[in-house]
Design an enzyme around this catalytic site. Structure first.
Site, PDB file in Angstrom:
ATOM      1  N   TYR A 295       4.914  42.682  -8.957  1.00 49.58           N
ATOM      2  CA  TYR A 295       4.127  42.302  -7.510  1.00 49.58           C
ATOM      3  C   TYR A 295       3.090  41.034  -8.401  1.00 49.58           C
ATOM      4  O   TYR A 295       2.810  39.145  -7.543  1.00 49.58           O
ATOM      5  CB  TYR A 295       3.968  42.505  -6.622  1.00 49.58           C
ATOM      6  CG  TYR A 295       5.391  43.232  -6.024  1.00 49.58           C
ATOM      7  CD1 TYR A 295       5.150  42.333  -5.332  1.00 49.58           C
ATOM      8  CD2 TYR A 295       6.089  44.204  -6.032  1.00 49.58           C
ATOM      9  CE1 TYR A 295       7.574  42.869  -4.339  1.00 49.58           C
ATOM     10  CE2 TYR A 295       6.980  43.841  -5.450  1.00 49.58           C
ATOM     11  CZ  TYR A 295       8.039  43.433  -4.635  1.00 49.58           C
ATOM     12  OH  TYR A 295       9.177  44.271  -3.919  1.00 49.58           O
TER      13      TYR A 295
ATOM     14  N   HIS B 251       9.347  40.812   6.261  1.00 48.43           N
ATOM     15  CA  HIS B 251       8.936  41.059   4.950  1.00 48.43           C
ATOM     16  C   HIS B 251       7.354  41.382   4.710  1.00 48.43           C
ATOM     17  O   HIS B 251       7.363  41.126   3.121  1.00 48.43           O
ATOM     18  CB  HIS B 251       9.710  41.044   3.537  1.00 48.43           C
ATOM     19  CG  HIS B 251      11.097  40.852   4.271  1.00 48.43           C
ATOM     20  ND1 HIS B 251      12.486  40.403   4.012  1.00 48.43           N
ATOM     21  CD2 HIS B 251      12.148  42.061   5.331  1.00 48.43           C
ATOM     22  CE1 HIS B 251      13.932  40.652   4.374  1.00 48.43           C
ATOM     23  NE2 HIS B 251      12.885  41.873   5.186  1.00 48.43           N
TER      24      HIS B 251
ATOM     25  N   CYS C  40      -6.610  54.351   3.909  1.00 47.56           N
ATOM     26  CA  CYS C  40      -6.930  53.662   5.154  1.00 47.56           C
ATOM     27  C   CYS C  40      -5.828  52.797   6.098  1.00 47.56           C
ATOM     28  O   CYS C  40      -6.418  52.229   7.037  1.00 47.56           O
ATOM     29  CB  CYS C  40      -8.505  53.579   5.017  1.00 47.56           C
ATOM     30  SG  CYS C  40      -8.713  51.174   4.845  1.00 47.56           S
TER      31      CYS C  40
ATOM     32  N   GLY D  30      18.701  29.451   4.144  1.00 45.52           N
ATOM     33  CA  GLY D  30      18.710  29.598   2.780  1.00 45.52           C
ATOM     34  C   GLY D  30      18.712  31.248   2.856  1.00 45.52           C
ATOM     35  O   GLY D  30      17.788  31.316   2.426  1.00 45.52           O
ATOM     36  N   THR D  31      18.844  31.884   3.841  1.00 44.51           N
ATOM     37  CA  THR D  31      19.522  33.679   3.472  1.00 44.51           C
ATOM     38  C   THR D  31      20.999  33.651   2.969  1.00 44.51           C
ATOM     39  O   THR D  31      21.798  32.971   3.773  1.00 44.51           O
ATOM     40  CB  THR D  31      18.824  33.660   4.473  1.00 44.51           C
ATOM     41  OG1 THR D  31      19.009  35.467   4.626  1.00 44.51           O
ATOM     42  CG2 THR D  31      18.766  33.313   6.169  1.00 44.51           C
TER      43      THR D  31
HETATM   44  C1  BJW Z   1      20.013  27.779  -1.230  1.00 44.79           C
HETATM   45  C2  BJW Z   1      18.797  27.209  -1.427  1.00 44.79           C
HETATM   46  C3  BJW Z   1      18.354  25.699  -1.272  1.00 44.79           C
HETATM   47  C4  BJW Z   1      19.160  28.622  -2.814  1.00 44.79           C
HETATM   48  N1  BJW Z   1      19.047  25.110  -0.573  1.00 44.79           N
HETATM   49  N2  BJW Z   1      20.229  27.342   0.791  1.00 44.79           N
HETATM   50  C5  BJW Z   1      23.203  47.812   7.589  1.00 44.79           C
HETATM   51  C6  BJW Z   1      22.431  47.969   8.495  1.00 44.79           C
HETATM   52  C7  BJW Z   1      20.657  48.067   8.858  1.00 44.79           C
HETATM   53  C8  BJW Z   1      20.411  48.208   7.377  1.00 44.79           C
HETATM   54  C9  BJW Z   1      21.174  48.363   6.349  1.00 44.79           C
HETATM   55  C10 BJW Z   1      22.683  48.204   6.442  1.00 44.79           C
HETATM   56  N3  BJW Z   1      22.996  48.566   5.278  1.00 44.79           N
HETATM   57  C11 BJW Z   1      21.676  48.758   4.498  1.00 44.79           C
HETATM   58  C12 BJW Z   1      20.635  49.021   5.114  1.00 44.79           C
HETATM   59  C13 BJW Z   1      19.450  49.174   4.841  1.00 44.79           C
HETATM   60  C14 BJW Z   1      18.736  47.756   4.494  1.00 44.79           C
HETATM   61  C15 BJW Z   1      19.446  46.571   3.272  1.00 44.79           C
HETATM   62  O1  BJW Z   1      19.658  45.357   3.500  1.00 44.79           O
HETATM   63  N4  BJW Z   1      20.692  46.826   1.830  1.00 44.79           N
HETATM   64  C16 BJW Z   1      21.289  46.152   1.860  1.00 44.79           C
HETATM   65  C17 BJW Z   1      21.716  45.971   0.073  1.00 44.79           C
HETATM   66  C18 BJW Z   1      22.632  45.970   2.442  1.00 44.79           C
HETATM   67  N5  BJW Z   1      18.306  47.259   4.817  1.00 44.79           N
HETATM   68  C19 BJW Z   1      16.319  47.713   4.731  1.00 44.79           C
HETATM   69  O2  BJW Z   1      15.807  49.202   3.749  1.00 44.79           O
HETATM   70  C20 BJW Z   1      15.440  47.129   5.614  1.00 44.79           C
HETATM   71  N6  BJW Z   1      14.420  47.699   6.131  1.00 44.79           N
HETATM   72  C21 BJW Z   1      15.419  48.446   7.811  1.00 44.79           C
HETATM   73  O3  BJW Z   1      17.416  48.491   7.347  1.00 44.79           O
HETATM   74  O4  BJW Z   1      14.675  49.462   8.444  1.00 44.79           O
HETATM   75  C22 BJW Z   1      15.691  50.223   9.288  1.00 44.79           C
HETATM   76  C23 BJW Z   1      15.826  49.045  10.671  1.00 44.79           C
HETATM   77  C24 BJW Z   1      16.728  49.854  11.108  1.00 44.79           C
HETATM   78  C25 BJW Z   1      17.703  48.466  11.688  1.00 44.79           C
HETATM   79  C26 BJW Z   1      16.084  47.785  12.740  1.00 44.79           C
HETATM   80  C27 BJW Z   1      14.852  47.522  12.226  1.00 44.79           C
HETATM   81  C28 BJW Z   1      14.992  48.453  11.259  1.00 44.79           C
HETATM   82  C29 BJW Z   1      14.223  46.453   4.342  1.00 44.79           C
HETATM   83  C30 BJW Z   1      14.502  45.227   3.795  1.00 44.79           C
HETATM   84  C31 BJW Z   1      13.527  44.836   2.611  1.00 44.79           C
HETATM   85  C32 BJW Z   1      13.557  43.778   2.006  1.00 44.79           C
HETATM   86  N7  BJW Z   1      13.143  43.648   0.862  1.00 44.79           N
HETATM   87  C33 BJW Z   1      12.864  42.618   0.189  1.00 44.79           C
HETATM   88  C34 BJW Z   1      11.818  42.325  -1.013  1.00 44.79           C
HETATM   89  C35 BJW Z   1      10.668  41.658  -0.047  1.00 44.79           C
HETATM   90  C36 BJW Z   1       9.642  41.931  -1.060  1.00 44.79           C
HETATM   91  C37 BJW Z   1       9.599  40.662  -1.975  1.00 44.79           C
HETATM   92  O5  BJW Z   1      10.119  39.220  -2.038  1.00 44.79           O
HETATM   93  O6  BJW Z   1       9.989  41.498  -3.167  1.00 44.79           O
HETATM   94  O7  BJW Z   1      13.262  41.484   1.243  1.00 44.79           O
HETATM   95  S1  BJW Z   1      14.711  42.801  -0.718  1.00 44.79           S
HETATM   96  C38 BJW Z   1      13.899  40.776  -0.491  1.00 44.79           C
HETATM   97  O8  BJW Z   1      16.132  40.482  -0.002  1.00 44.79           O
HETATM   98  C39 BJW Z   1      13.721  40.367   0.072  1.00 44.79           C
HETATM   99  C40 BJW Z   1      14.182  39.298   1.249  1.00 44.79           C
HETATM  100  O9  BJW Z   1      13.572  38.833   2.065  1.00 44.79           O
HETATM  101  C41 BJW Z   1      15.593  39.923   1.454  1.00 44.79           C
HETATM  102  C42 BJW Z   1      16.928  38.672   1.550  1.00 44.79           C
HETATM  103  O10 BJW Z   1      17.164  38.240   0.260  1.00 44.79           O
HETATM  104  P1  BJW Z   1      17.546  36.297   1.135  1.00 44.79           P
HETATM  105  O11 BJW Z   1      16.250  35.808   1.326  1.00 44.79           O
HETATM  106  O12 BJW Z   1      18.576  36.176   1.828  1.00 44.79           O
HETATM  107  O13 BJW Z   1      17.391  35.628  -0.504  1.00 44.79           O
HETATM  108  P2  BJW Z   1      18.780  35.395  -1.492  1.00 44.79           P
HETATM  109  O14 BJW Z   1      18.472  35.342  -3.582  1.00 44.79           O
HETATM  110  O15 BJW Z   1      19.754  37.132  -1.032  1.00 44.79           O
HETATM  111  O16 BJW Z   1      19.530  34.271  -0.633  1.00 44.79           O
HETATM  112  C43 BJW Z   1      18.829  33.072  -1.251  1.00 44.79           C
HETATM  113  C44 BJW Z   1      20.125  32.517   0.100  1.00 44.79           C
HETATM  114  O17 BJW Z   1      19.577  30.772  -0.425  1.00 44.79           O
HETATM  115  C45 BJW Z   1      21.359  31.808  -0.827  1.00 44.79           C
HETATM  116  O18 BJW Z   1      22.100  32.249   0.397  1.00 44.79           O
HETATM  117  C46 BJW Z   1      21.793  30.406  -0.947  1.00 44.79           C
HETATM  118  O19 BJW Z   1      22.892  29.901  -1.285  1.00 44.79           O
HETATM  119  C47 BJW Z   1      20.651  29.959  -0.674  1.00 44.79           C
HETATM  120  N8  BJW Z   1      19.691  28.591  -1.183  1.00 44.79           N
HETATM  121  N9  BJW Z   1      19.149  26.724  -3.059  1.00 44.79           N
HETATM  122  C48 BJW Z   1      19.405  25.894   0.596  1.00 44.79           C
HETATM  123  N10 BJW Z   1      17.063  24.693  -2.120  1.00 44.79           N
END
Ligand code: BJW
Length: 232
Positions: free
Chosen positions: A56, A109, A120, A175-176
């Site tokens: 980080y 996030h 605290c 972009g997700t």
């Molecule tokens: C472009 C581009 C260009 C590239 N132009 N596009 C089923 C249901 C509910 C929960 C779960 C479930 N199964 C599992 C879970 C739990 C888990 C989860 O989802 N796990 C998966 C691995 C399956 N989720 C959690 O634990 C979350 N909490 C939770 O669910 O609590 C309970 C709850 C339930 C119900 C309601 C509410 C709560 C917490 C998730 C925390 C994620 N944290 C991170 C790290 C943050 C800190 C850090 O930055 O280090 O967040 S992980 C990482 O992934 C980060 C991101 O925000 C997140 C998403 O990634 P993102 O942004 O989609 O990036 P990429 O790299 O995956 O994709 C990039 C995209 O861009 C691609 O599509 C490219 O094509 C595109 N792209 N260039 C346009 N130029």
């Protein structure tokens, strides 16, 4: 895109990719041979805090060198000029939406530029490293961690997000990858509510089948064109 007043926009790492910030799952999705899922968890932090803090610290330093791109600028323009409700729900922990001028932004996030004191509970703006365990500005405890949401933790402001989704006429995902919940489930919520849905992405995502329309290309091109359409 007829009869739209209220808009929810979900952004992910792809919106910041053209600013030079790595996505999570592109390019192998590895950091020093660790999967994101192995670094971004409370278990990883408990097991090897130095590894996680170093990860980080490096990213916190890097984002401060980056600049918003055309996609951030276009969304800031939409935010400034759109007369209805609008909420940019970002999964990104960088501050590029705000630095482009957007105001209606929610960081589900967390943010790199805050430290969270586990003693605290205070959140403090933080731009430097945490590896040397600096004291919390509020209570002095050496118990600061990045104020980001790890796997297994509850994302921020979920009630506000679901409220905005219920009131939305249009849900746009930019972009997700649709790999991480609960954000990946927003499109299904929107569809069940009868909301129009649009995806803008470089390539098809895991959620593409759920959207009414998917437009493929770089965010720096697709987003300004879509914003021009919306503002007529
Ligand atoms: C472009 C581009 C260009 C590239 N132009 N596009 C089923 C249901 C509910 C929960 C779960 C479930 N199964 C599992 C879970 C739990 C888990 C989860 O989802 N796990 C998966 C691995 C399956 N989720 C959690 O634990 C979350 N909490 C939770 O669910 O609590 C309970 C709850 C339930 C119900 C309601 C509410 C709560 C917490 C998730 C925390 C994620 N944290 C991170 C790290 C943050 C800190 C850090 O930055 O280090 O967040 S992980 C990482 O992934 C980060 C991101 O925000 C997140 C998403 O990634 P993102 O942004 O989609 O990036 P990429 O790299 O995956 O994709 C990039 C995209 O861009 C691609 O599509 C490219 O094509 C595109 N792209 N260039 C346009 N130029």
């Amino acid at each position: 895109m007829a009869d739209i007043r209220n808009i929810v926009i979900l952004t992910g790492a792809g919106v910041s990719a053209e600013s030079g910030i790595d996505t999570f799952r592109g390019g192998g999705g590895l950091w020093e041979q660790h999967r994101v899922e192995d670094v971004a968890t409370p278990e990883a932090f408990a097991r090897d805090p130095d590894l996680v803090l170093r990860f980080y610290d490096m990213r916190r330093a890097a984002i401060q060198e980056k600049e918003p791109n055309r996609a951030h600028a276009a969304l800031a323009r939409l935010d400034a000029e759109w007369p209805g409700d609008l909420l940019i729900v970002t999964q990104n922990v960088d501050d590029l939406h705000e630095r482009a001028g957007a105001r209606r932004v929610l960081h589900m996030h967390g943010t790199h530029l805050n430290a969270w004191c586990t003693a605290c509970d205070a959140r403090s703006r933080w731009t430097g490293p945490l590896i040397d365990r600096p004291p919390c500005p509020a209570c002095g405890a050496r118990a600061l961690r990045p104020d980001v949401v790890w796997f297994g933790e509850m994302p921020y402001e979920m009630e506000r997000i679901y409220g905005a989704l219920r009131a939305a006429d249009l849900f746009v995902s930019i972009g997700t990858s649709g790999a991480v919940y609960p954000a990946a489930g927003f499109v299904r919520e929107a569809r069940e509510l009868g909301t129009q849905t649009l995806e803008l992405n470089l390539e098809r995502s895991q959620g593409s089948a759920w959207f009414d329309e998917t437009r493929l290309g770089p965010a720096g091109e697709l987003v300004p064109a879509w914003v021009d359409e919306m503002l007529g």
